[in-house]
Write an enzyme that holds these catalytic residues in place. Structure first.
Site, PDB file in Angstrom:
ATOM      1  CE  LYS A  11       3.864   3.410   1.423  1.00  0.00           C
ATOM      2  NZ  LYS A  11       4.010   3.219  -0.011  1.00  0.00           N
TER       3      LYS A  11
ATOM      4  CG  HIS B 267       6.311  -1.878   2.187  1.00  0.00           C
ATOM      5  ND1 HIS B 267       6.809  -1.181   1.110  1.00  0.00           N
ATOM      6  CD2 HIS B 267       4.985  -1.604   2.243  1.00  0.00           C
ATOM      7  CE1 HIS B 267       5.828  -0.498   0.551  1.00  0.00           C
ATOM      8  NE2 HIS B 267       4.704  -0.743   1.218  1.00  0.00           N
TER       9      HIS B 267
ATOM     10  N   GLY C 192       1.862   3.874  -5.119  1.00  0.00           N
ATOM     11  CA  GLY C 192       2.076   5.316  -5.271  1.00  0.00           C
ATOM     12  C   GLY C 192       1.795   5.847  -6.665  1.00  0.00           C
TER      13      GLY C 192
ATOM     14  CB  SER D 218      -2.990   3.055  -6.441  1.00  0.00           C
ATOM     15  OG  SER D 218      -1.680   3.534  -6.689  1.00  0.00           O
TER      16      SER D 218
HETATM   17  P1  13P Z   1      -0.139   3.585  -2.013  1.00  0.00           P
HETATM   18  O1  13P Z   1      -1.499   3.360  -1.425  1.00  0.00           O
HETATM   19  O2  13P Z   1       0.359   4.985  -1.865  1.00  0.00           O
HETATM   20  O3  13P Z   1      -0.056   3.079  -3.416  1.00  0.00           O
HETATM   21  O4  13P Z   1       0.895   2.702  -1.144  1.00  0.00           O
HETATM   22  C1  13P Z   1       0.637   1.356  -0.971  1.00  0.00           C
HETATM   23  C2  13P Z   1       1.592   0.815   0.014  1.00  0.00           C
HETATM   24  O5  13P Z   1       2.775   0.723  -0.241  1.00  0.00           O
HETATM   25  C3  13P Z   1       1.049   0.423   1.324  1.00  0.00           C
HETATM   26  O6  13P Z   1       1.959  -0.352   2.034  1.00  0.00           O
END
Ligand code: 13P
Length: 260
Positions: free
Chosen positions: A22, A104, A182, A223
């Site tokens: 990200k 995304h 997240g 997650s």
């Molecule tokens: P998390 O693993 O932090 O939940 O994020 C997932 C995600 O958005 C991957 O593209």
């Protein structure tokens, strides 16, 4: 129709583990993490690192001739031209990217990215030889309304309908339930499996079954960590995982790859 079973359906496919960094790491941090992963990940899994745009060239140098692959987090739908601030898929391929994350939920939510935009980007990615990683998934409200399957079918269909997938091209669909991203709390493997079945069925409705079997993969994101990863990669209809937060710490991501 019988739904795909890993043993018979994806026998030769390696698990796909994708790190989505990200907008969380600067160039220095990205180089450090890329080096740690390069020296800590071995074996036959398909591991893809997706740093932020500003770090791509530096990370590409580190991963050059390595088994870890490089991906971007987005691309534009035109190949080049007067599009200030946008990033060309062709230029991404030129610096060594082989994959690109598209659609995304954070882009759909914060940047107004629509299914139509995602579709145009998928076509562009395929046309320059990038493997699109198409993210689909329902919000908490959509889930509460009982619209989960509808959203999955809609997003998958709109992203891909009319796209030309050649024999040598791969397409990855990542099921990411928006409400668990997240949160530290993944959905249950059974729930992910149910969503994956809907996505597989949608693909079979649009593409020849041989193409779907050989060229498409469905993975889970939301997650994922080193504790729960094997529950997802162990599913019959799950080819891998897309990892956010847990991909930012070398030790944890290396563990995820090991356990997948
Ligand atoms: P998390 O693993 O932090 O939940 O994020 C997932 C995600 O958005 C991957 O593209």
């Amino acid at each position: 129709m019988d739904l795909p079973l890993k043993k018979t359906f994806m026998p030769e496919k390696k698990p796909i583990i994708i790190a989505n960094w990200k907008m969380k790491l600067g160039i220095g941090e990205s180089k450090k993490l890329a080096l740690e992963l390069k020296h800590g990940i071995f074996g036959k899994k398909e591991v893809v690192i997706c740093p932020a745009f500003v770090s791509l060239v530096e990370v590409a140098q580190i991963l050059k001739n390595n088994h870890l692959k490089l991906g971007a987090q987005d691309c534009f739908w035109e190949v080049e031209g007067a599009f200030t601030g946008e990033v060309s898929a062709r230029h991404l391929a030129e610096i060594g990217c082989q994959y690109v994350i598209l659609g995304h939920s954070e882009r759909r939510q914060h940047l107004g990215e629509t299914d139509e935009m995602v579709h145009q980007k998928v076509r562009m990615a395929l046309s320059v030889g990038l493997t699109p990683i198409i993210c689909v998934g329902e919000t908490f409200e959509q889930r509460q309304e009982g619209a989960k399957d509808y959203i999955l079918i809609q997003q998958t269909t709109k992203a891909l309908q009319g796209a030309v997938v050649k024999q040598n091209q791969k397409v990855i669909i990542a099921y990411e339930p928006v409400w668990v991203i997240g949160s530290g709390q993944a959905v249950s493997p059974a729930e992910a499996s149910g969503a994956h079945q809907v996505i597989w069925q949608t693909l079979f409705d649009f593409f020849p079954s041989e193409l779907v079997k050989n060229n498409f993969s469905v993975i889970y994101g939301g997650s994922v960590d080193s504790e729960n990863v094997s529950k997802f990669t162990g599913l019959d209809n799950c080819a891998g995982v897309l990892v956010g937060s847990a991909s930012l710490v070398a030790k944890e991501f290396i563990e995820i790859v090991k356990n997948s």
